[in-house]
Design a protein around this motif. Structure first.
Motif, PDB file in Angstrom:
ATOM      1  N   LEU A 177       0.834  -1.207   0.000  1.00 24.56           N
ATOM      2  CA  LEU A 177       0.000   0.000   0.000  1.00 24.56           C
ATOM      3  C   LEU A 177       0.870   1.259   0.000  1.00 24.56           C
ATOM      4  O   LEU A 177       0.538   2.258  -0.654  1.00 24.56           O
ATOM      5  N   ALA A 178       1.974   1.224   0.737  1.00 26.30           N
ATOM      6  CA  ALA A 178       2.890   2.371   0.760  1.00 26.30           C
ATOM      7  C   ALA A 178       3.548   2.560  -0.605  1.00 26.30           C
ATOM      8  O   ALA A 178       3.740   3.691  -1.063  1.00 26.30           O
ATOM      9  N   LYS A 179       3.881   1.466  -1.270  1.00 23.25           N
ATOM     10  CA  LYS A 179       4.484   1.539  -2.604  1.00 23.25           C
ATOM     11  C   LYS A 179       3.520   2.174  -3.602  1.00 23.25           C
ATOM     12  O   LYS A 179       3.938   2.887  -4.516  1.00 23.25           O
ATOM     13  N   ASP A 180       2.222   1.924  -3.389  1.00 16.08           N
ATOM     14  CA  ASP A 180       1.190   2.531  -4.249  1.00 16.08           C
ATOM     15  C   ASP A 180       0.754   3.904  -3.744  1.00 16.08           C
ATOM     16  O   ASP A 180      -0.221   4.459  -4.221  1.00 16.08           O
ATOM     17  N   LYS A 181       1.454   4.405  -2.720  1.00 16.47           N
ATOM     18  CA  LYS A 181       1.239   5.754  -2.170  1.00 16.47           C
ATOM     19  C   LYS A 181      -0.091   5.913  -1.440  1.00 16.47           C
ATOM     20  O   LYS A 181      -0.674   6.993  -1.415  1.00 16.47           O
ATOM     21  N   TYR A 182      -0.555   4.840  -0.802  1.00 14.78           N
ATOM     22  CA  TYR A 182      -1.770   4.916   0.019  1.00 14.78           C
ATOM     23  C   TYR A 182      -1.462   4.850   1.516  1.00 14.78           C
ATOM     24  O   TYR A 182      -2.353   5.028   2.337  1.00 14.78           O
ATOM     25  N   MET A 183      -0.212   4.554   1.857  1.00 12.32           N
ATOM     26  CA  MET A 183       0.227   4.565   3.240  1.00 12.32           C
ATOM     27  C   MET A 183       1.575   5.279   3.317  1.00 12.32           C
ATOM     28  O   MET A 183       2.269   5.406   2.298  1.00 12.32           O
ATOM     29  N   PRO A 184       1.951   5.755   4.504  1.00 12.95           N
ATOM     30  CA  PRO A 184       3.230   6.473   4.623  1.00 12.95           C
ATOM     31  C   PRO A 184       4.413   5.653   4.120  1.00 12.95           C
ATOM     32  O   PRO A 184       4.461   4.436   4.293  1.00 12.95           O
ATOM     33  N   HIS A 185       5.374   6.328   3.512  1.00 11.27           N
ATOM     34  CA  HIS A 185       6.538   5.647   2.945  1.00 11.27           C
ATOM     35  C   HIS A 185       7.396   4.958   3.992  1.00 11.27           C
ATOM     36  O   HIS A 185       8.232   4.121   3.643  1.00 11.27           O
ATOM     37  N   MET A 186       7.206   5.307   5.266  1.00  8.60           N
ATOM     38  CA  MET A 186       8.002   4.659   6.314  1.00  8.60           C
ATOM     39  C   MET A 186       7.747   3.153   6.354  1.00  8.60           C
ATOM     40  O   MET A 186       8.574   2.382   6.842  1.00  8.60           O
ATOM     41  N   PHE A 187       6.581   2.706   5.829  1.00  4.43           N
ATOM     42  CA  PHE A 187       6.275   1.277   5.833  1.00  4.43           C
ATOM     43  C   PHE A 187       7.050   0.516   4.760  1.00  4.43           C
ATOM     44  O   PHE A 187       6.980  -0.707   4.694  1.00  4.43           O
ATOM     45  N   MET A 188       7.796   1.238   3.916  1.00  8.21           N
ATOM     46  CA  MET A 188       8.616   0.592   2.889  1.00  8.21           C
ATOM     47  C   MET A 188      10.047   0.357   3.365  1.00  8.21           C
ATOM     48  O   MET A 188      10.841  -0.260   2.663  1.00  8.21           O
ATOM     49  N   VAL A 189      10.366   0.867   4.537  1.00 11.07           N
ATOM     50  CA  VAL A 189      11.749   0.823   5.029  1.00 11.07           C
ATOM     51  C   VAL A 189      12.001  -0.469   5.811  1.00 11.07           C
ATOM     52  O   VAL A 189      11.235  -0.813   6.720  1.00 11.07           O
ATOM     53  N   ARG A 190      13.063  -1.161   5.458  1.00 13.32           N
ATOM     54  CA  ARG A 190      13.461  -2.366   6.199  1.00 13.32           C
ATOM     55  C   ARG A 190      14.321  -1.969   7.395  1.00 13.32           C
ATOM     56  O   ARG A 190      15.131  -1.047   7.307  1.00 13.32           O
TER      57      ARG A 190
END
Length: 605
Positions: free
Chosen positions: A327-340
């Protein structure tokens, strides 16, 4: 100090190249991703009995045909999600299926429902695990919330340490639970066949006058809570080792077989033993007590049941961060959820899940019964959308054997849609919050998406036309006196520009006179501007001064504010000093179009 505690709890950071080592084989994946579904054996039958007992003890025989119907739905769902795995090997489950076949709005409904469902999974699992413990040790009943929260913290730490490590540790109690339940079922059947069960079972097939279709549908929908977690494997395909899709499909089939056998076995034993639902003792506890008595085997079964109910939450810890990433990758959630994180897991997703599930446990008082209907609705909405999406996919693509595949998904869609509607109509008083919460989730998705679109639009440049402008630099240094901190800042400022001005905000005439005199004696070649503050505010006069400089210099100079700040040797010493520099920085960075830089000066003692 904090860094040492972090290293102790979650271990040393891992290199990005070690990502493939974090993938799961089938046995580990079965334990981690099936724990939610397998754990529902502990309360699925009980949920059916809780509804039927309202019509009297004689109505409990209906639990058998209802359990068989739930088993039939399980078969349909397993076959349906197996098709989903091979069609969408990138994972994401219902969200990706709906996005590809139904459009943006349905996909966000599916994604939002799944996120809410995973939060509820952790809350329900920790609450149900607590119920198993308090059934064996009633004296702990008043500490239910504390026990549930302790388990959530434990699971959070384990998952922050990485998928492989958590799988290695948590797989043992999960497989112990499977073995213990099969031992209970086999022993229970032998005990019943040899005449060891003394309680009279309700007469099978007897007509019960006050049993209505509405009651049976309500009991069926309650029993379907045993199917929550079936979708987790299709959501977490990227966590599998290669070939990921094939391994995920095999794991799904294994999970379905084990879950089906355990669920129907517990339902049969509950009927044969004449088990009645008891608010202070679970159905599993009553069956184990009737089979083994309150001996060692009873406490083993209760112990592993409590563990699996707690560890069922681990399914959510595996699937929630991946879905949040998509969802973050599709810009529907904050980008912080893409960080490992340090251990290659999506740490922000794990922490977010833990915090919100803990809040639910506290708000609902650790009451599993209050959470399960909400939990089941949250998962059956994505079930339905996923089946509908796959139907459209088969009609659109028409691959080889598409008619059979379409039939499977059509049956699945109609069944899950019916269950969703049954839940809504029969338990509206418990699930109405979904109709408020889910639209709010969708609203936040859209607001986040719009923010990212607006940000991209404003930051985007035309590389053929847009070039950097060459400007000068006017530097403003707020000073509170003549100190080494100020001297350090002026020294740095002179390396950046010849146009430097110091600003002093005075509260009274005497303080201003002394400052002007000392500055003149110091003679550092920097002009001092003195501002009077009648209301003891530093930021307000400084803001007005910057406004004036901006108005005069905006076209020809950058405006830079250098804030002098000393850094204490020990963190606790900071509270002994005022935080004017921090407040100044916070205000200027948010409300003024100027460059703000803190120039630190470290104290040695």
């Amino acid at each position: 100090m904090l860094s040492k505690v972090k290293r102790l709890l979650i271990g040393r950071p891992r290199k990005s190249t070690a990502l493939e080592e974090e993938k799961l084989n089938k046995l580990r994946a079965l334990a981690i991703l099936s724990s939610d579904a397998l754990s529902s054996v502990a309360y699925g039958t009980e949920q059916i009995l809780l509804v039927l007992i309202t019509a009297g003890f004689a109505a409990l025989w209906y639990s058998i045909p209802i359990s068989i119907a739930v088993l039939g739905l399980l078969v349909i769902l397993i076959l349906s999600y197996r098709q989903t795995i091979f069609s969408y090997p990138g994972g994401g489950g219902a969200y990706i299926v709906a996005q590809d076949n139904l459009g943006k709005a349905p996909s966000l409904i599916a994604g939002g429902s799944l996120l809410v469902d995973y939060i509820l999974t952790v809350a329900v699992s920790s609450s149900a695990g607590t119920d198993a413990i308090t059934s064996a040790f009633p004296s702990l009943h008043d500490h239910r919330i504390a026990i549930a929260l302790t388990m959530i913290i434990f699971l959070t730490i384990m998952n922050l340490r990485g998928v492989t490590e958590s799988a290695s540790v948590l797989a043992v109690p999960i497989y112990l639970f499977v073995v213990a339940i099969f031992v209970l079922i086999i022993s229970g059947i032998i005990h019943y066949v040899t005449g060891g069960a003394h309680a009279a079972a309700p007469q099978f097939g007897a007509t019960v006058s006050n049993v209505s279709l509405f009651l049976l549908l309500k009991a069926f929908s309650s029993g379907c809570s045993a199917l929550t977690g079936v979708e987790a494997v299709s959501n977490a395909i990227p966590n599998f080792r290669k070939p990921a899709a094939k391994n995920a499909a095999t794991t799904l089939m294994m999970m379905g077989l084990i879950l089906g056998c355990m669920f129907i076995g517990i339902s049969l034993l509950a009927y044969w033993y004449g088990i009645r639902p008891n608010p202070h003792e679970t159905v599993i506890s009553q069956i184990a007590n009737a089979t083994f008595g309150r001996g060692v085997m009873y406490y083993i079964i209760q112990g592993v049941t409590a563990l699996i109910l707690f560890l069922a939450a681990n399914t959510a810890y595996s699937a929630f961060p991946l879905l949040a990433f998509m969802l973050a990758k599709d810009k529907y959630m904050p980008h912080m959820f893409m960080v490992r994180g340090d251990r290659l897991g999506y740490s922000n997703g794990i922490l977010f899940l833990s915090i919100f599930s803990a809040l639910l446990v506290i708000v609902f008082g650790g009451n599993t019964g209050n959470l399960i209907p909400l939990y089941a609705v949250g998962v059956f909405i994505p079930f339905t959308l996923s089946q509908l999406g796959m139907m459209i996919r088969w009609i659109r693509l028409k691959p080889s054997g598409w008619v059979v595949k379409l039939a499977i998904n059509t049956i699945g869609m109609l069944t899950t849609l019916s269950i969703t509607l049954i839940f809504i109509f029969t338990k509206f008083s418990q699930v109405w919050v979904v109709f408020i919460f889910l639209p709010l989730v969708l609203y936040f998705f859209m607001k986040i998406s719009r923010h990212y679109e607006n940000t991209a639009e404003q930051l985007r440049i035309d590389i053929t036309k847009d070039k950097p402008m060459v400007k000068g630099n006017t530097i403003i240094i707020p000073v509170a006196g003549i100190t080494r901190v100020v001297m350090n800042t002026i020294s740095y400022a002179k390396t950046l520009s010849d146009n430097v001005v110091a600003v002093y905000v005075g509260m009274d005439d005497e303080a201003i006179r002394k400052m002007e005199q000392k500055w003149e004696e110091w003679d550092v070649g920097i002009r001092l501007v003195v501002l009077r503050s009648r209301y003891r505010s530093i930021i307000s006069p400084l803001r007005k001064f910057i406004d004036t400089v901006e108005w005069k210099k905006a076209d020809e100079d950058h405006i830079t504010v250098l804030i002098p700040q000393f850094i204490t040797k020990h963190w606790w010493e900071n509270i002994l000093h005022n935080q004017t520099s921090l407040l100044m920085r916070a205000y200027l960075i948010n409300y003024k179009d100027v460059i703000v830089t803190t120039v630190p000066f470290h104290l040695n003692k």
